[in-house]
Design an enzyme around this catalytic site. Sequence first.
Site, PDB file in Angstrom:
ATOM      1  N   HIS A 176       0.835  -1.213   0.000  1.00  0.00           N
ATOM      2  CA  HIS A 176       0.000   0.000   0.000  1.00  0.00           C
ATOM      3  C   HIS A 176       0.870   1.264   0.000  1.00  0.00           C
ATOM      4  O   HIS A 176       0.843   2.055   0.972  1.00  0.00           O
ATOM      5  CB  HIS A 176      -0.891  -0.055   1.251  1.00  0.00           C
ATOM      6  CG  HIS A 176      -2.081   0.838   1.253  1.00  0.00           C
ATOM      7  ND1 HIS A 176      -1.999   2.200   1.082  1.00  0.00           N
ATOM      8  CD2 HIS A 176      -3.396   0.569   1.429  1.00  0.00           C
ATOM      9  CE1 HIS A 176      -3.214   2.733   1.166  1.00  0.00           C
ATOM     10  NE2 HIS A 176      -4.076   1.745   1.372  1.00  0.00           N
ATOM     11  N   GLU A 277      -0.629   1.482  -5.576  1.00  0.00           N
ATOM     12  CA  GLU A 277      -0.328   0.245  -4.870  1.00  0.00           C
ATOM     13  C   GLU A 277      -0.300  -0.960  -5.802  1.00  0.00           C
ATOM     14  O   GLU A 277      -1.230  -1.159  -6.588  1.00  0.00           O
ATOM     15  CB  GLU A 277      -1.412   0.026  -3.802  1.00  0.00           C
ATOM     16  CG  GLU A 277      -1.684   1.262  -2.967  1.00  0.00           C
ATOM     17  CD  GLU A 277      -3.023   1.187  -2.228  1.00  0.00           C
ATOM     18  OE1 GLU A 277      -3.424   0.058  -1.866  1.00  0.00           O
ATOM     19  OE2 GLU A 277      -3.661   2.224  -2.030  1.00  0.00           O
TER      20      GLU A 277
HETATM   21  O1  TA6 Z   1      -6.081   1.452  -0.812  1.00  0.00           O
HETATM   22  C1  TA6 Z   1      -7.085   2.390  -0.670  1.00  0.00           C
HETATM   23  C2  TA6 Z   1      -7.800   2.210   0.647  1.00  0.00           C
HETATM   24  O2  TA6 Z   1      -8.328   0.915   0.745  1.00  0.00           O
HETATM   25  C3  TA6 Z   1      -8.867   3.299   0.782  1.00  0.00           C
HETATM   26  O3  TA6 Z   1     -10.170   2.811   0.575  1.00  0.00           O
HETATM   27  C4  TA6 Z   1      -8.608   3.973   2.106  1.00  0.00           C
HETATM   28  O4  TA6 Z   1      -9.503   3.781   3.091  1.00  0.00           O
HETATM   29  C5  TA6 Z   1      -7.171   3.594   2.399  1.00  0.00           C
HETATM   30  O5  TA6 Z   1      -6.896   2.382   1.751  1.00  0.00           O
HETATM   31  C6  TA6 Z   1      -6.617   3.650   3.799  1.00  0.00           C
HETATM   32  O6  TA6 Z   1      -7.040   2.589   4.581  1.00  0.00           O
HETATM   33  P1  TA6 Z   1      -6.623   2.475   6.117  1.00  0.00           P
HETATM   34  O7  TA6 Z   1      -7.288   1.223   6.609  1.00  0.00           O
HETATM   35  O8  TA6 Z   1      -5.117   2.375   6.156  1.00  0.00           O
HETATM   36  O9  TA6 Z   1      -7.103   3.716   6.801  1.00  0.00           O
END
Ligand code: TA6
Length: 303
Positions: A176, A277
């Site tokens: 991520h 990502e």
């Molecule tokens: O990768 C994108 C995502 O899934 C978004 O939907 C957003 O919520 C982000 O990741 C962050 O997620 P987190 O659980 O780290 O707050």
Amino acid sequence: MLADLEKKFPLAADIGVRFYMREKLLMLELANQFGKAVLTTHGATLLSYVPAGKSEVLWVSPTAVFDGEKPVRGGVPVCWPWFGAYDSSKMGADSSDQLKKAHGFARYETWQVFAVEKLGDDLRVTLALKANEQTKKIWPFDFDLKLAVTLGEKLSVELIGENLSEKTWWVTEALHSYFAVENAENILIEGLKNTNYLDKNQDFNPFIQTDDLQIKTPLDFVYLNQIGPVTIHDKSRKILLEKQNSASTIVWNPGAEGVKQFADIPAEDYAKFICVEAGNALQNGYFLAPNEKHSLKMVVSLF
Ligand code: TA6
């Protein structure tokens, strides 16, 4: 803890790997002629990559917490063995479903330092996570998960998951990455043209990317069956993300309003990063049979 590691890896300092604490977290810094990288064993999160003579590639929130309770906001958190919300229809339901937080448990766990190596001119650190009492409460399976960070001419991050249980799993995952950019509202992403994506902000409805992606926040897109390299065109540099065994690319920025829901991102900083990502998300997940391994890799460079 530091003394134990120095004993276990007596040559680490000689080859350019340093261990230190940042608040509650153990950090590993790799330094060689190609630059510097820092990762923490908390969630096996890469937090910094500075190629020699260049500036920081990754973004970490100035209000990120280093208390070991939450994932550090920024860098490259590891989402495994599921990406996004747990999908019990695909992964199976059990009594612990309420413990299944978004993006899996790997980013909440403390990983072990498995190997510290010099491979030719490159430096590699490998962290490892195995099932433990805590992970079994959340997901009742044995596994062996490794994350290898290699600092060479480019930086590579490889996540290898092995199924040590007796059941075939459905796995979704992502590295991520939060990339540091001058202004997220003014960047273009090349490499996504002519692919289909699902828009999370519109109930995962499908769309086709007809041109390069000109970012307009907020956005939360999952590009499906997208295997080629992706380039982020920032104002004064380009970031190249190459992927292996990754069928999805996720692009996310919460935007000026959405950022207010994140206690660990200052509202005024929302445009300082873009998440791009490498992953295998949603229908791009895969089955992993007992004793099988799967590797997901991303390679990052600047030009
Ligand atoms: O990768 C994108 C995502 O899934 C978004 O939907 C957003 O919520 C982000 O990741 C962050 O997620 P987190 O659980 O780290 O707050």
